[in-house]
Design a protein around this motif. Sequence first.
Motif, PDB file in Angstrom:
ATOM      1  N   PHE A   1       0.847  -1.202   0.000  1.00 24.90           N
ATOM      2  CA  PHE A   1       0.000   0.000   0.000  1.00 24.90           C
ATOM      3  C   PHE A   1       0.875   1.242   0.000  1.00 24.90           C
ATOM      4  CE2 PHE A   1      -2.652   3.394   1.453  1.00 24.90           C
ATOM      5  CZ  PHE A   1      -3.936   3.080   1.026  1.00 24.90           C
ATOM      6  N   ALA A   2       1.850   1.276   0.912  1.00 29.04           N
ATOM      7  CA  ALA A   2       2.743   2.434   1.013  1.00 29.04           C
ATOM      8  C   ALA A   2       3.546   2.623  -0.271  1.00 29.04           C
ATOM      9  CB  ALA A   2       3.676   2.272   2.199  1.00 29.04           C
ATOM     10  N   GLU A   3       4.000   1.504  -0.838  1.00 32.31           N
ATOM     11  CA  GLU A   3       4.780   1.573  -2.079  1.00 32.31           C
ATOM     12  C   GLU A   3       3.909   2.025  -3.252  1.00 32.31           C
ATOM     13  OE1 GLU A   3       7.438  -2.180  -0.552  1.00 32.31           O
ATOM     14  OE2 GLU A   3       6.151  -2.426  -2.307  1.00 32.31           O
ATOM     15  N   ALA A   4       2.682   1.513  -3.281  1.00 31.29           N
ATOM     16  CA  ALA A   4       1.780   1.828  -4.394  1.00 31.29           C
ATOM     17  C   ALA A   4       1.272   3.262  -4.329  1.00 31.29           C
ATOM     18  CB  ALA A   4       0.604   0.855  -4.401  1.00 31.29           C
ATOM     19  N   LYS A   8      -4.317   7.031  -0.077  1.00 31.96           N
ATOM     20  CA  LYS A   8      -5.296   6.232  -0.809  1.00 31.96           C
ATOM     21  C   LYS A   8      -4.721   5.876  -2.171  1.00 31.96           C
ATOM     22  CE  LYS A   8      -7.568  10.577  -1.935  1.00 31.96           C
ATOM     23  NZ  LYS A   8      -8.734  11.437  -1.793  1.00 31.96           N
ATOM     24  N   LEU A   9      -5.280   4.843  -2.776  1.00 29.68           N
ATOM     25  CA  LEU A   9      -4.765   4.371  -4.061  1.00 29.68           C
ATOM     26  C   LEU A   9      -5.751   4.648  -5.181  1.00 29.68           C
ATOM     27  CD1 LEU A   9      -3.369   0.853  -3.071  1.00 29.68           C
ATOM     28  CD2 LEU A   9      -2.190   3.043  -3.046  1.00 29.68           C
ATOM     29  N   LEU A  66      -9.036   3.798  -3.334  1.00 23.86           N
ATOM     30  CA  LEU A  66      -9.094   2.763  -2.308  1.00 23.86           C
ATOM     31  C   LEU A  66      -8.346   3.257  -1.085  1.00 23.86           C
ATOM     32  CD1 LEU A  66      -8.338  -0.457  -4.383  1.00 23.86           C
ATOM     33  CD2 LEU A  66     -10.556   0.556  -3.825  1.00 23.86           C
ATOM     34  N   SER A  67      -9.057   3.349   0.034  1.00 24.21           N
ATOM     35  CA  SER A  67      -8.410   3.734   1.287  1.00 24.21           C
ATOM     36  C   SER A  67      -7.960   2.476   2.020  1.00 24.21           C
ATOM     37  CB  SER A  67      -9.402   4.501   2.152  1.00 24.21           C
ATOM     38  OG  SER A  67     -10.443   3.633   2.568  1.00 24.21           O
ATOM     39  N   LYS A  68      -7.108   2.650   3.018  1.00 27.39           N
ATOM     40  CA  LYS A  68      -6.694   1.494   3.836  1.00 27.39           C
ATOM     41  C   LYS A  68      -7.911   0.866   4.506  1.00 27.39           C
ATOM     42  CE  LYS A  68      -1.876   2.477   4.788  1.00 27.39           C
ATOM     43  NZ  LYS A  68      -0.860   2.895   5.735  1.00 27.39           N
ATOM     44  N   ALA A  69      -8.841   1.689   4.953  1.00 27.92           N
ATOM     45  CA  ALA A  69     -10.055   1.192   5.616  1.00 27.92           C
ATOM     46  C   ALA A  69     -10.873   0.325   4.665  1.00 27.92           C
ATOM     47  CB  ALA A  69     -10.895   2.348   6.134  1.00 27.92           C
ATOM     48  N   GLU A  70     -11.002   0.752   3.409  1.00 30.60           N
ATOM     49  CA  GLU A  70     -11.752  -0.033   2.429  1.00 30.60           C
ATOM     50  C   GLU A  70     -11.068  -1.372   2.179  1.00 30.60           C
ATOM     51  OE1 GLU A  70     -14.013   3.287  -0.316  1.00 30.60           O
ATOM     52  OE2 GLU A  70     -11.884   2.953  -0.672  1.00 30.60           O
ATOM     53  N   ASN A 126     -12.549  -5.175   3.045  1.00 29.05           N
ATOM     54  CA  ASN A 126     -12.712  -6.162   1.966  1.00 29.05           C
ATOM     55  C   ASN A 126     -11.840  -7.391   2.134  1.00 29.05           C
ATOM     56  OD1 ASN A 126     -14.568  -5.209  -0.272  1.00 29.05           O
ATOM     57  ND2 ASN A 126     -13.376  -3.366   0.131  1.00 29.05           N
ATOM     58  N   ARG A 127     -11.020  -7.418   3.176  1.00 24.66           N
ATOM     59  CA  ARG A 127     -10.086  -8.522   3.331  1.00 24.66           C
ATOM     60  C   ARG A 127     -10.799  -9.824   3.653  1.00 24.66           C
ATOM     61  NH1 ARG A 127      -5.270  -6.071   4.980  1.00 24.66           N
ATOM     62  NH2 ARG A 127      -5.874  -5.870   7.113  1.00 24.66           N
TER      63      ARG A 127
END
Length: 75
Positions: free
Chosen positions: A27-30, A37-38, A66-70, A74-75
């Motif tokens: 996530f951090a890299e992307a 958010k992505l 896409l947020s970390k929360a989302e 969805n995990r």
Amino acid sequence: SMNASKLFKLALGSALLVSVSAMAATFAEADVNGDGKLSLDETKKAGLTDMANNFKALDLDKDGFLSKAELKANR
């Protein structure tokens, strides 16, 4: 000796742990612009194919990111 389903569950558990920590790093890299958010473009450039392919479904609030929360939801 352990039965197959127990071994499978152990393997699955460790695979999930790996994917969670990999997701955090990814996530951090992307998140190239660091906005927390992505965008679809960011997921594609990072090679997050599954995420890119499921982008609309993962984007719960339909804001185009896409947020970390989302992703956690969805995990």
